[in-house]
Motif scaffolding. Structure first.
Motif, PDB file in Angstrom:
ATOM      1  N   ASP A 161     -12.072  11.167   1.025  1.00 13.20           N
ATOM      2  CA  ASP A 161     -11.125  10.327   1.551  1.00 13.20           C
ATOM      3  C   ASP A 161     -10.423   9.774   0.032  1.00 13.20           C
ATOM      4  O   ASP A 161      -9.304   8.547   1.017  1.00 13.20           O
ATOM      5  CB  ASP A 161     -11.609   9.485   2.429  1.00 13.20           C
ATOM      6  N   GLY A 162     -10.952   9.974  -0.807  1.00 11.82           N
ATOM      7  CA  GLY A 162      -9.574   9.261  -1.594  1.00 11.82           C
ATOM      8  C   GLY A 162      -8.448   9.864  -1.654  1.00 11.82           C
ATOM      9  O   GLY A 162      -7.330   9.358  -2.075  1.00 11.82           O
ATOM     10  N   TYR A 163      -8.057  11.089  -1.072  1.00 12.73           N
ATOM     11  CA  TYR A 163      -6.294  11.099  -0.732  1.00 12.73           C
ATOM     12  C   TYR A 163      -6.446  10.592   0.284  1.00 12.73           C
ATOM     13  O   TYR A 163      -6.490  11.021   1.419  1.00 12.73           O
ATOM     14  CB  TYR A 163      -6.657  13.280  -0.898  1.00 12.73           C
ATOM     15  N   PRO A 164      -5.418   9.954   0.311  1.00 13.64           N
ATOM     16  CA  PRO A 164      -5.239   9.108   2.057  1.00 13.64           C
ATOM     17  C   PRO A 164      -3.915  10.252   2.910  1.00 13.64           C
ATOM     18  O   PRO A 164      -3.958   9.955   4.091  1.00 13.64           O
ATOM     19  CB  PRO A 164      -4.224   8.072   1.700  1.00 13.64           C
ATOM     20  N   PHE A 165      -3.128  10.826   2.310  1.00 20.68           N
ATOM     21  CA  PHE A 165      -2.666  12.278   2.317  1.00 20.68           C
ATOM     22  C   PHE A 165      -2.667  13.634   2.610  1.00 20.68           C
ATOM     23  O   PHE A 165      -2.416  13.839   1.273  1.00 20.68           O
ATOM     24  CB  PHE A 165      -0.805  11.502   3.161  1.00 20.68           C
ATOM     25  N   ALA A 176       1.523  12.525  -2.994  1.00 24.36           N
ATOM     26  CA  ALA A 176       1.890  11.879  -1.608  1.00 24.36           C
ATOM     27  C   ALA A 176       0.722  10.685  -2.496  1.00 24.36           C
ATOM     28  O   ALA A 176       1.288   8.965  -2.024  1.00 24.36           O
ATOM     29  CB  ALA A 176       0.832  12.147  -1.098  1.00 24.36           C
ATOM     30  N   LEU A 177      -0.021   9.972  -3.341  1.00 29.41           N
ATOM     31  CA  LEU A 177      -1.081   9.342  -3.235  1.00 29.41           C
ATOM     32  C   LEU A 177      -0.227   8.367  -4.675  1.00 29.41           C
ATOM     33  O   LEU A 177       0.198   7.026  -4.633  1.00 29.41           O
ATOM     34  CB  LEU A 177      -2.031  10.063  -4.487  1.00 29.41           C
ATOM     35  N   PRO A 185       0.139  -1.068  -3.650  1.00 32.36           N
ATOM     36  CA  PRO A 185      -0.796  -0.301  -4.467  1.00 32.36           C
ATOM     37  C   PRO A 185      -1.973  -1.448  -3.513  1.00 32.36           C
ATOM     38  O   PRO A 185      -2.866  -1.321  -4.407  1.00 32.36           O
ATOM     39  CB  PRO A 185      -0.562  -0.954  -5.743  1.00 32.36           C
ATOM     40  N   CYS A 186      -1.712  -1.837  -2.394  1.00 36.20           N
ATOM     41  CA  CYS A 186      -2.897  -3.346  -2.320  1.00 36.20           C
ATOM     42  C   CYS A 186      -3.590  -2.388  -0.841  1.00 36.20           C
ATOM     43  O   CYS A 186      -4.113  -3.082   0.011  1.00 36.20           O
ATOM     44  CB  CYS A 186      -2.546  -4.385  -2.051  1.00 36.20           C
ATOM     45  N   CYS A 187      -2.544  -1.320  -0.413  1.00 35.78           N
ATOM     46  CA  CYS A 187      -2.864  -0.381   0.654  1.00 35.78           C
ATOM     47  C   CYS A 187      -3.400  -1.027   2.013  1.00 35.78           C
ATOM     48  O   CYS A 187      -3.974  -1.801   3.093  1.00 35.78           O
ATOM     49  CB  CYS A 187      -4.108  -0.017   0.895  1.00 35.78           C
ATOM     50  N   LEU A 188      -1.914  -2.080   2.302  1.00 37.87           N
ATOM     51  CA  LEU A 188      -1.884  -2.944   3.531  1.00 37.87           C
ATOM     52  C   LEU A 188      -0.367  -2.132   4.732  1.00 37.87           C
ATOM     53  O   LEU A 188      -0.565  -2.885   5.019  1.00 37.87           O
ATOM     54  CB  LEU A 188      -0.674  -4.423   2.896  1.00 37.87           C
ATOM     55  N   GLU A 189       0.203  -1.479   4.191  1.00 38.41           N
ATOM     56  CA  GLU A 189       1.182  -1.148   4.934  1.00 38.41           C
ATOM     57  C   GLU A 189       0.996   0.324   5.074  1.00 38.41           C
ATOM     58  O   GLU A 189       0.920   0.863   6.518  1.00 38.41           O
ATOM     59  CB  GLU A 189       3.293  -1.091   4.806  1.00 38.41           C
ATOM     60  N   ILE A 190       1.527   0.893   4.518  1.00 37.92           N
ATOM     61  CA  ILE A 190       1.981   2.756   4.513  1.00 37.92           C
ATOM     62  C   ILE A 190       0.339   3.701   4.543  1.00 37.92           C
ATOM     63  O   ILE A 190       0.335   4.212   5.925  1.00 37.92           O
ATOM     64  CB  ILE A 190       2.051   3.145   3.292  1.00 37.92           C
TER      65      ILE A 190
END
Length: 214
Positions: A161-165, A176-177, A185-190
């Protein structure tokens, strides 16, 4: 992961998913025993367990077995197996960060949002192999293992799951990563996650990618 890999290598080709689950569980449990960890201690302290996920393809059974939070593509169709509390914990982290107006630079130095949910993450560990499946040396929760029949599929991708897309090539998945890490980079939005890409790290999580044709 080396223990799980060795277990897969030693299994006969006709082994079933249940055979694999029993074998890999025994391998992990043997490590605890060799280090004198009691069964009671391992049961009471899931945060101390060796834990991993695996996506295993059986050519004999023409199936993919997903144990834990991994993902795959079968002729381009995506299958996922996320932890049940992952999305809720990510949302709680992000809400805390927004409420406290934490800056990107401060988060990447010290993720206070992660600190805020750490007890929730540990609490979810107590549900391992009770409500969701992982490989951790305790009997695997078989109902939580996802079986994906591949039939006459031509191309399979197995990934963490380290590949979000996840895409059908490694280059596209990496691109994509990297786009995510540049923009969010903080994984808050996208992509909302329970942790950020911290300063000095190359990503927010470990990753593995395997593509093959049948």
């Amino acid at each position: 992961m080396m223990l799980a890999s060795q277990c897969i290598e030693n299994l006969p080709a006709e082994a079933t998913c249940e055979d694999f689950c029993q074998s890999v569980t025994a391998s992990f449990a043997a490590i605890y025993e060799s280090h004198h960890y009691s069964e009671d201690y391992i049961t009471e302290h899931p945060e101390e367990r060796l834990t991993c996920s695996a996506a295993v393809y059986s050519i004999h059974h023409r199936e993919i077995w997903m144990i834990g939070d991994c993902q795959c593509l079968v002729d381009g169709k995506l299958y996922e197996n996320p932890k049940p509390m992952e999305a809720a914990n990510a949302a709680k982290r992000i809400a805390y960060i927004r409420e406290n107006r934490l800056s990107e630079s401060s988060i990447r130095e010290h993720d206070e949002g992660r600190d805020h949910i750490i007890n929730d993450i540990i609490a979810s560990m107590h549900l391992q192999n009770k409500t969701f499946s992982v490989i951790d040396g305790t009997p695997i929760y078989i109902k939580g293992v996802k079986h994906i029949p591949t039939g006459d599929a031509h191309e399979i991708v197995l990934a963490t799951d380290g590949y979000p897309f996840l895409h059908t090539t490694l280059a596209e998945s990496e691109a994509a990563l990297q786009d995510l890490l540049q923009k969010d980079p903080c994984c808050l939005e996208i992509f909302q996650a329970t942790k950020a890409c911290m300063k000095g790290q190359v990503s927010y999580d470990d990753r593995a990618y395997l593509r093959f044709n049948i």
